[in-house]
Write a protein that holds these residues in place. Structure first.
Motif, short mmCIF file in Angstrom:
data_model
loop_
_atom_site.label_atom_id
_atom_site.label_comp_id
_atom_site.label_asym_id
_atom_site.label_seq_id
_atom_site.Cartn_x
_atom_site.Cartn_y
_atom_site.Cartn_z
N PRO A 62 -7.79 3.80 -4.72
CA PRO A 62 -6.44 3.50 -4.12
C PRO A 62 -6.66 2.35 -3.03
CG PRO A 62 -6.37 5.68 -4.62
CD PRO A 62 -7.84 5.11 -5.01
N ASN A 63 -7.69 2.58 -2.45
CA ASN A 63 -8.24 1.58 -1.43
C ASN A 63 -8.24 0.27 -1.59
OD1 ASN A 63 -10.65 2.32 -2.34
ND2 ASN A 63 -11.83 2.29 -0.35
N ALA A 64 -8.62 0.15 -2.80
CA ALA A 64 -8.60 -1.43 -3.51
C ALA A 64 -7.35 -1.94 -3.68
CB ALA A 64 -9.44 -1.34 -4.72
N LEU A 65 -6.39 -0.94 -3.69
CA LEU A 65 -4.92 -1.54 -3.54
C LEU A 65 -4.30 -1.42 -2.35
CD1 LEU A 65 -4.03 0.59 -6.72
CD2 LEU A 65 -4.50 -1.90 -6.71
N GLY A 66 -4.95 -1.40 -1.22
CA GLY A 66 -4.23 -1.50 -0.02
C GLY A 66 -3.80 -0.15 0.39
N HIS A 67 -4.24 1.13 0.07
CA HIS A 67 -4.04 2.52 0.13
C HIS A 67 -5.14 3.37 0.51
CE1 HIS A 67 -0.56 0.83 -1.63
NE2 HIS A 67 0.24 1.75 -1.00
N PRO A 68 -5.72 3.15 1.79
CA PRO A 68 -7.22 4.16 2.10
C PRO A 68 -6.73 5.20 2.36
CG PRO A 68 -6.52 2.41 3.81
CD PRO A 68 -5.45 2.22 2.90
N LEU A 69 -5.67 5.68 2.89
CA LEU A 69 -5.30 7.31 3.18
C LEU A 69 -4.79 8.00 1.99
CD1 LEU A 69 -3.28 6.70 6.58
CD2 LEU A 69 -5.69 7.05 6.16
N THR A 70 -5.39 9.22 2.00
CA THR A 70 -4.90 10.05 0.83
C THR A 70 -4.51 11.28 1.70
OG1 THR A 70 -6.65 9.49 -0.71
CG2 THR A 70 -5.95 11.67 -0.79
N ALA A 71 -3.38 11.91 1.05
CA ALA A 71 -2.94 13.19 1.78
C ALA A 71 -2.45 14.05 0.81
CB ALA A 71 -1.75 12.45 2.79
N PHE A 72 -2.21 15.42 1.14
CA PHE A 72 -1.98 16.33 -0.04
C PHE A 72 -0.56 16.91 1.01
CE2 PHE A 72 -6.41 15.57 -0.80
CZ PHE A 72 -6.27 15.88 -2.31
N VAL A 73 0.57 16.94 0.05
CA VAL A 73 1.82 17.36 0.59
C VAL A 73 2.27 18.78 -0.46
CG1 VAL A 73 4.33 16.98 0.71
CG2 VAL A 73 2.72 15.08 1.06
N THR A 74 2.13 19.69 0.19
CA THR A 74 2.65 21.07 -0.37
C THR A 74 4.31 20.96 -0.11
OG1 THR A 74 2.27 22.34 1.58
CG2 THR A 74 0.61 21.94 -0.26
N VAL A 112 -1.13 8.47 -1.74
CA VAL A 112 -1.89 7.68 -1.17
C VAL A 112 -0.96 6.81 -0.34
CG1 VAL A 112 -3.66 7.66 -2.76
CG2 VAL A 112 -1.77 5.97 -3.10
N ALA A 113 -1.62 6.12 0.99
CA ALA A 113 -0.81 5.67 1.75
C ALA A 113 -1.65 4.37 2.53
CB ALA A 113 -0.36 6.32 3.15
N ALA A 114 -0.88 3.22 2.91
CA ALA A 114 -1.61 2.41 3.58
C ALA A 114 -2.03 2.50 5.10
CB ALA A 114 -0.58 0.97 3.66
N ASP A 115 -1.25 3.21 5.62
CA ASP A 115 -1.66 3.84 7.16
C ASP A 115 -0.80 4.94 7.72
OD1 ASP A 115 1.07 2.67 7.76
OD2 ASP A 115 0.16 0.82 8.22
N ALA A 116 -0.84 5.36 8.58
CA ALA A 116 -0.24 6.72 9.08
C ALA A 116 1.57 6.57 8.92
CB ALA A 116 -0.50 7.04 10.54
N GLU A 117 1.79 5.25 9.44
CA GLU A 117 3.27 4.88 9.49
C GLU A 117 3.66 4.84 7.79
OE1 GLU A 117 6.97 4.32 11.04
OE2 GLU A 117 5.13 4.64 12.10
N ASP A 118 2.89 4.62 6.91
CA ASP A 118 3.15 4.40 5.62
C ASP A 118 3.29 5.89 4.96
OD1 ASP A 118 3.98 3.07 3.18
OD2 ASP A 118 1.81 3.24 2.53
N LEU A 119 2.49 6.84 5.56
CA LEU A 119 2.34 8.04 5.18
C LEU A 119 3.76 8.84 5.63
CD1 LEU A 119 1.14 10.19 3.89
CD2 LEU A 119 -0.32 10.90 5.81
N TYR A 120 4.02 8.70 6.82
CA TYR A 120 5.25 9.16 7.46
C TYR A 120 6.50 8.86 6.39
CZ TYR A 120 8.85 10.62 10.88
OH TYR A 120 9.88 11.01 11.44
N ARG A 121 6.62 7.79 6.16
CA ARG A 121 7.79 7.29 5.16
C ARG A 121 7.76 7.82 3.82
NH1 ARG A 121 7.85 4.03 0.84
NH2 ARG A 121 5.46 3.15 1.03
N ILE A 122 6.45 7.80 3.33
CA ILE A 122 6.40 8.68 2.03
C ILE A 122 6.70 10.16 2.11
CG2 ILE A 122 4.77 9.23 0.09
CD1 ILE A 122 3.18 6.58 1.12
N ALA A 123 6.17 10.84 3.10
CA ALA A 123 6.46 12.29 3.27
C ALA A 123 8.07 12.25 3.41
CB ALA A 123 5.69 12.53 4.46
N GLY A 124 8.89 11.60 4.07
CA GLY A 124 10.14 11.69 4.32
C GLY A 124 10.86 11.30 3.00
N GLN A 125 10.27 10.47 2.14
CA GLN A 125 10.88 10.27 0.82
C GLN A 125 10.71 11.63 0.12
OE1 GLN A 125 8.59 6.41 -0.45
NE2 GLN A 125 10.60 6.21 -1.47
#
Length: 159
Positions: A62-74, A112-125
């Motif tokens: 995923p980092n090759a696609l600009g998404h270096p962060l991985t998170a797990f949402v329960t 996967v997310a580009a950065d913390a702000e992107d992760l926040y957006r995804i978690a909201g979605q």
């Protein structure tokens, strides 16, 4: 293929060879393993059709696609809306896997997310998906054991 386990020792040897050399031709695999080309070709085709061989996507970082962060949402989910929730999660590009769980939590969503702000957006979605009642997000700090099946393939090949 062995119907109980899906993969017999010969299949496991073929899979080990493919894991070591994913671009190997059927002829090269046959020579390396001491099998006929037709045997290797038929077994690979059967494993592809039977689901023993997954998609090529798993090999892409995923980092090759600009998404270096991985998170797990329960997530806790209204069970009557599980199919709808699954479909909605599949519609979020950054959701790369979803597992149904037993216990207190209903779903484990790998994102996967580009950065913390992107992760926040995804978690909201994810939280906004109708049928999701509650979520908790954990950022993966480091991968300690990468996805692997080689130890299981070696065991199956030895049987």
């Amino acid at each position: 293929m062995n119907s109980e386990r899906g993969v017999d020792a010969t299949d496991a040897r073929i899979l080990l060879a493919l894991a070591a050399q994913p671009r190997a031709t059927v002829v090269a695999l046959a020579e390396q393993l001491g099998l006929s080309r037709n045997t290797v070709q038929a077994r690979v085709a059967r494993m592809e059709q039977g689901g023993a061989l997954g998609s090529f996507e798993r090999r892409i970082a995923p980092n090759a696609l600009g998404h270096p962060l991985t998170a797990f949402v329960t997530a806790r989910v209204n069970q009557r809306r599980l199919a709808e929730v699954s479909e909605a999660l599949a519609g979020i590009a950054e959701v790369v896997e979803v597992f149904g769980l037993s216990g207190e939590t209903d779903l484990l969503v790998r994102v996967v997310a580009a950065d913390a702000e992107d992760l926040y957006r995804i978690a909201g979605q994810i939280l906004a998906v109708p049928g999701i009642e509650r979520t908790a997000t954990a950022l993966a700090m480091r991968e300690l054991v990468p996805h692997r099946l080689t130890p299981l393939l070696r065991r199956a090949a030895a049987e």
